[in-house]
Design a protein around this motif. Sequence first.
Motif, short mmCIF file in Angstrom:
data_model
loop_
_atom_site.label_atom_id
_atom_site.label_comp_id
_atom_site.label_asym_id
_atom_site.label_seq_id
_atom_site.Cartn_x
_atom_site.Cartn_y
_atom_site.Cartn_z
N TYR A 14 46.28 33.29 51.15
CA TYR A 14 46.51 34.11 49.94
C TYR A 14 45.28 34.95 49.60
O TYR A 14 45.38 36.14 49.29
N LEU A 15 44.11 34.33 49.68
CA LEU A 15 42.87 35.04 49.35
C LEU A 15 42.60 36.18 50.34
O LEU A 15 42.11 37.25 49.96
N SER A 18 44.93 38.93 49.52
CA SER A 18 44.60 39.54 48.23
C SER A 18 43.49 40.59 48.30
O SER A 18 43.27 41.31 47.33
N PRO A 20 41.84 43.65 48.17
CA PRO A 20 42.42 44.95 47.77
C PRO A 20 41.75 46.11 48.50
O PRO A 20 40.98 46.88 47.90
N GLY A 102 49.90 37.87 48.49
CA GLY A 102 48.55 38.12 48.03
C GLY A 102 48.27 39.61 47.94
O GLY A 102 47.61 40.07 47.00
N HIS A 103 48.77 40.37 48.91
CA HIS A 103 48.57 41.82 48.89
C HIS A 103 49.31 42.45 47.71
O HIS A 103 48.79 43.36 47.06
N PRO A 106 47.32 40.72 44.10
CA PRO A 106 45.94 40.33 44.45
C PRO A 106 45.16 39.78 43.26
O PRO A 106 45.07 40.41 42.21
N VAL A 107 44.60 38.61 43.45
CA VAL A 107 43.88 37.94 42.37
C VAL A 107 42.61 38.69 41.98
O VAL A 107 42.15 38.63 40.84
N TYR A 108 42.03 39.44 42.92
CA TYR A 108 40.75 40.10 42.67
C TYR A 108 40.84 41.29 41.72
O TYR A 108 39.84 41.68 41.11
N PHE A 111 46.13 41.32 39.85
CA PHE A 111 47.47 41.08 40.40
C PHE A 111 48.32 42.35 40.51
O PHE A 111 49.53 42.29 40.50
N GLY A 113 48.83 45.15 43.16
CA GLY A 113 48.50 45.59 44.50
C GLY A 113 49.50 46.58 45.07
O GLY A 113 50.08 47.38 44.34
#
Length: 214
Positions: A14-15, A18, A20, A102-103, A106-108, A111, A113
């Motif tokens: 997932y990471l 994610s 981006p 994740g894409h 995205p947590v970074y 969310f 993406g």
Amino acid sequence: MDIVMIGGIVLLAYLIGSIPTAVWVGKSFYGIDVRQHGSGNAGATNTFRVLGKKPGTIVMLVDIFKGWLASSLAGLLVNWGAISPDHLIQFKLLLGVVAVLGHIFPVYVGFKGGKGVATLMGMVLAVDLPVALLCLGIFVVVLLLTKYVSLSSMLAAISFPLLLLLPMFRPEDPLLLVFGVLIALMVVLTHKKNIDRLLRGVESKANINPFKSK
């Protein structure tokens, strides 16, 4: 099965998914958040549209690599004895789907993406290389002919399950064929707005002119 190890690898997938790419490339090198321009998506399609050929290509390749890497982590689970070799394909699919999610979420970056098509392609490359390469070829040909990334993505996705129906490509595990159908449906459904713009003749074309940079 080693649940703890599997859970850790799923989180890692997932990471990875994610990351981006479009947002980081746009902000770092162009001072632009692609989510505030074009379609508002943080993916390769919108990067081509907003930033041009070179950054769009970079984003697309990195996003493809994300899907391939995440799916390939299933091999580590086999090597470490967390799963049996018989479950390799299932876990490649699972980890790839997690990376695609994740894409999209995205947590970074809050969310928000992209649509996950390039990451999905990377996943397919890890799962069934010959068919994936043919789909990639279809994507490239349609893109060069039409300059529509959205149309290229949809036709490539639809081609995947159709190719799996051919005797030479028919998989031993029927789950892969089911997955292929779901891929095609997902890609088409996430491109409903693009389909509408294509039908109205107002869909933006990608900047892929080899003699023009942006």
